[in-house]
Design a protein around this motif. Structure first.
Motif, PDB file in Angstrom:
ATOM      1  N   VAL A 118       0.866  -1.180   0.000  1.00 62.41           N
ATOM      2  CA  VAL A 118       0.000   0.000   0.000  1.00 62.41           C
ATOM      3  C   VAL A 118       0.903   1.230   0.000  1.00 62.41           C
ATOM      4  N   ILE A 119       0.724   2.088  -0.977  1.00 56.59           N
ATOM      5  CA  ILE A 119       1.464   3.348  -1.008  1.00 56.59           C
ATOM      6  C   ILE A 119       0.507   4.440  -0.549  1.00 56.59           C
ATOM      7  N   GLY A 120       0.935   5.139   0.471  1.00 54.74           N
ATOM      8  CA  GLY A 120       0.079   6.109   1.135  1.00 54.74           C
ATOM      9  C   GLY A 120      -0.140   7.395   0.367  1.00 54.74           C
ATOM     10  N   GLY A 121      -1.257   8.025   0.679  1.00 57.34           N
ATOM     11  CA  GLY A 121      -1.623   9.280   0.055  1.00 57.34           C
ATOM     12  C   GLY A 121      -0.637  10.401   0.318  1.00 57.34           C
ATOM     13  N   GLY A 122       0.079  10.350   1.438  1.00 57.31           N
ATOM     14  CA  GLY A 122       1.069  11.372   1.735  1.00 57.31           C
ATOM     15  C   GLY A 122       2.199  11.412   0.727  1.00 57.31           C
ATOM     16  N   VAL A 123       2.447  10.269   0.092  1.00 57.49           N
ATOM     17  CA  VAL A 123       3.452  10.191  -0.975  1.00 57.49           C
ATOM     18  C   VAL A 123       2.773  10.333  -2.337  1.00 57.49           C
ATOM     19  N   ARG A 124       1.679   9.634  -2.522  1.00 53.84           N
ATOM     20  CA  ARG A 124       1.027   9.570  -3.829  1.00 53.84           C
ATOM     21  C   ARG A 124       0.315  10.851  -4.232  1.00 53.84           C
ATOM     22  N   LEU A 125      -0.302  11.528  -3.288  1.00 48.19           N
ATOM     23  CA  LEU A 125      -1.134  12.680  -3.619  1.00 48.19           C
ATOM     24  C   LEU A 125      -0.447  14.023  -3.421  1.00 48.19           C
ATOM     25  N   GLU A 126       0.712  14.012  -2.812  1.00 45.09           N
ATOM     26  CA  GLU A 126       1.453  15.251  -2.566  1.00 45.09           C
ATOM     27  C   GLU A 126       2.229  15.627  -3.827  1.00 45.09           C
ATOM     28  N   PRO A 127       1.916  16.752  -4.474  1.00 44.70           N
ATOM     29  CA  PRO A 127       2.599  17.102  -5.724  1.00 44.70           C
ATOM     30  C   PRO A 127       4.125  17.099  -5.639  1.00 44.70           C
ATOM     31  N   SER A 128       4.669  17.540  -4.514  1.00 41.95           N
ATOM     32  CA  SER A 128       6.131  17.575  -4.389  1.00 41.95           C
ATOM     33  C   SER A 128       6.745  16.186  -4.290  1.00 41.95           C
ATOM     34  N   MET A 129       5.923  15.143  -4.088  1.00 36.67           N
ATOM     35  CA  MET A 129       6.419  13.775  -3.935  1.00 36.67           C
ATOM     36  C   MET A 129       6.187  12.924  -5.188  1.00 36.67           C
ATOM     37  N   THR A 130       5.710  13.506  -6.267  1.00 37.64           N
ATOM     38  CA  THR A 130       5.375  12.740  -7.472  1.00 37.64           C
ATOM     39  C   THR A 130       6.557  11.929  -7.987  1.00 37.64           C
ATOM     40  N   TYR A 131       7.723  12.516  -8.048  1.00 35.66           N
ATOM     41  CA  TYR A 131       8.898  11.804  -8.556  1.00 35.66           C
ATOM     42  C   TYR A 131       9.232  10.608  -7.670  1.00 35.66           C
ATOM     43  N   LEU A 132       9.164  10.770  -6.353  1.00 32.85           N
ATOM     44  CA  LEU A 132       9.401   9.639  -5.446  1.00 32.85           C
ATOM     45  C   LEU A 132       8.320   8.584  -5.645  1.00 32.85           C
ATOM     46  N   PHE A 133       7.074   8.988  -5.788  1.00 34.63           N
ATOM     47  CA  PHE A 133       5.987   8.031  -6.014  1.00 34.63           C
ATOM     48  C   PHE A 133       6.273   7.178  -7.252  1.00 34.63           C
ATOM     49  N   GLU A 134       6.683   7.808  -8.331  1.00 31.09           N
ATOM     50  CA  GLU A 134       7.006   7.058  -9.553  1.00 31.09           C
ATOM     51  C   GLU A 134       8.152   6.081  -9.309  1.00 31.09           C
ATOM     52  N   LYS A 135       9.162   6.501  -8.577  1.00 28.73           N
ATOM     53  CA  LYS A 135      10.278   5.607  -8.260  1.00 28.73           C
ATOM     54  C   LYS A 135       9.806   4.415  -7.437  1.00 28.73           C
ATOM     55  N   LEU A 136       8.936   4.661  -6.453  1.00 27.49           N
ATOM     56  CA  LEU A 136       8.433   3.570  -5.613  1.00 27.49           C
ATOM     57  C   LEU A 136       7.673   2.539  -6.445  1.00 27.49           C
ATOM     58  N   ILE A 137       6.860   2.998  -7.360  1.00 30.32           N
ATOM     59  CA  ILE A 137       6.119   2.075  -8.234  1.00 30.32           C
ATOM     60  C   ILE A 137       7.090   1.204  -9.023  1.00 30.32           C
ATOM     61  N   ASN A 138       8.089   1.816  -9.624  1.00 29.69           N
ATOM     62  CA  ASN A 138       9.045   1.058 -10.438  1.00 29.69           C
ATOM     63  C   ASN A 138       9.889   0.113  -9.604  1.00 29.69           C
ATOM     64  N   ILE A 139      10.258   0.507  -8.401  1.00 32.61           N
ATOM     65  CA  ILE A 139      11.005  -0.386  -7.506  1.00 32.61           C
ATOM     66  C   ILE A 139      10.138  -1.571  -7.111  1.00 32.61           C
ATOM     67  N   ALA A 140       8.884  -1.322  -6.769  1.00 30.75           N
ATOM     68  CA  ALA A 140       7.977  -2.415  -6.395  1.00 30.75           C
ATOM     69  C   ALA A 140       7.803  -3.395  -7.554  1.00 30.75           C
ATOM     70  N   ARG A 141       7.633  -2.878  -8.750  1.00 29.84           N
ATOM     71  CA  ARG A 141       7.467  -3.754  -9.925  1.00 29.84           C
ATOM     72  C   ARG A 141       8.713  -4.594 -10.155  1.00 29.84           C
ATOM     73  N   ALA A 142       9.891  -4.016  -9.957  1.00 32.09           N
ATOM     74  CA  ALA A 142      11.139  -4.734 -10.215  1.00 32.09           C
ATOM     75  C   ALA A 142      11.503  -5.715  -9.110  1.00 32.09           C
ATOM     76  N   HIS A 143      11.280  -5.349  -7.852  1.00 29.81           N
ATOM     77  CA  HIS A 143      11.770  -6.151  -6.737  1.00 29.81           C
ATOM     78  C   HIS A 143      10.693  -6.964  -6.028  1.00 29.81           C
ATOM     79  N   SER A 144       9.444  -6.737  -6.343  1.00 28.78           N
ATOM     80  CA  SER A 144       8.355  -7.491  -5.728  1.00 28.78           C
ATOM     81  C   SER A 144       7.231  -7.668  -6.740  1.00 28.78           C
ATOM     82  N   PRO A 145       7.544  -8.316  -7.888  1.00 29.00           N
ATOM     83  CA  PRO A 145       6.561  -8.385  -8.986  1.00 29.00           C
ATOM     84  C   PRO A 145       5.287  -9.146  -8.636  1.00 29.00           C
TER      85      PRO A 145
END
Length: 172
Positions: A118-145
């Motif tokens: 679960v990725i929280g809204g504090g990361v996902r919905l905060e405009p200043s965190m968009t780049y980190l959110f994208e990185k988290l998605i890609n890391i999850a896909r690569a390391h926990s498919p």
């Protein structure tokens, strides 16, 4: 050394910052150490902002200007209790706003098995965190498919996010 400091140090946090029980793991009392985890135990990983940085005024939250660290911590505690009644273990990966957040998440995901992330809204919905959110998605896909990815909208909606995907649908 505060209770739980070993877990906090293992996850790269400064144990001197903790005066409360560790915020990084919600382990059932029968499990002493996350390294003894049986891969068949069902586990939810919650990724979000550490409550200790939620009240930090730099930078202020655009998405959640009135959410406090106490509300975030209460949401984590309530989520852990509710998921336990569903037979699910609950672990958290609490991030700050630093460049180290990406590597911390990578280390956690690479060293564990998670049925749901679960990725929280504090990361996902905060405009200043968009780049980190994208990185988290890609890391999850690569390391926990095999993990299901889902998203909450605040500290009180994590269980709702998990319920959308648990229990898993049965194959026809």
């Amino acid at each position: 050394m505060p209770a739980g400091a070993g877990v906090i140090e293992a996850l790269g946090q400064d144990p001197s910052l903790t005066s409360a029980p560790p915020l990084t793991r919600h382990l059932p009392s029968h499990r002493q150490d996350a390294s003894t985890k049986d891969i068949h135990e069902r586990t939810v990983l919650n990724v979000g902002l550490d409550p200790r940085v939620v009240d930090d005024p730099q930078p202020p939250s655009e998405a959640f200007p009135t959410v406090t660290s106490a509300q975030v911590q209460a949401g984590l505690d309530a989520t852990a209790a509710e998921l336990a009644t569903m037979g699910l273990d609950f672990e958290t990966c609490l991030l700050d706003r630093s460049a180290a957040a990406e590597e911390k998440f990578r280390a956690v995901v690479s060293n564990g098995h998670y049925d749901i992330i679960v990725i929280g809204g504090g990361v996902r919905l905060e405009p200043s965190m968009t780049y980190l959110f994208e990185k988290l998605i890609n890391i999850a896909r690569a390391h926990s498919p095999g993990s299901v990815l889902c998203f909450n909208t605040g500290p009180d909606t994590t269980v709702d996010a998990v319920r959308r995907w648990w229990p898993p649908a049965q194959a026809d």
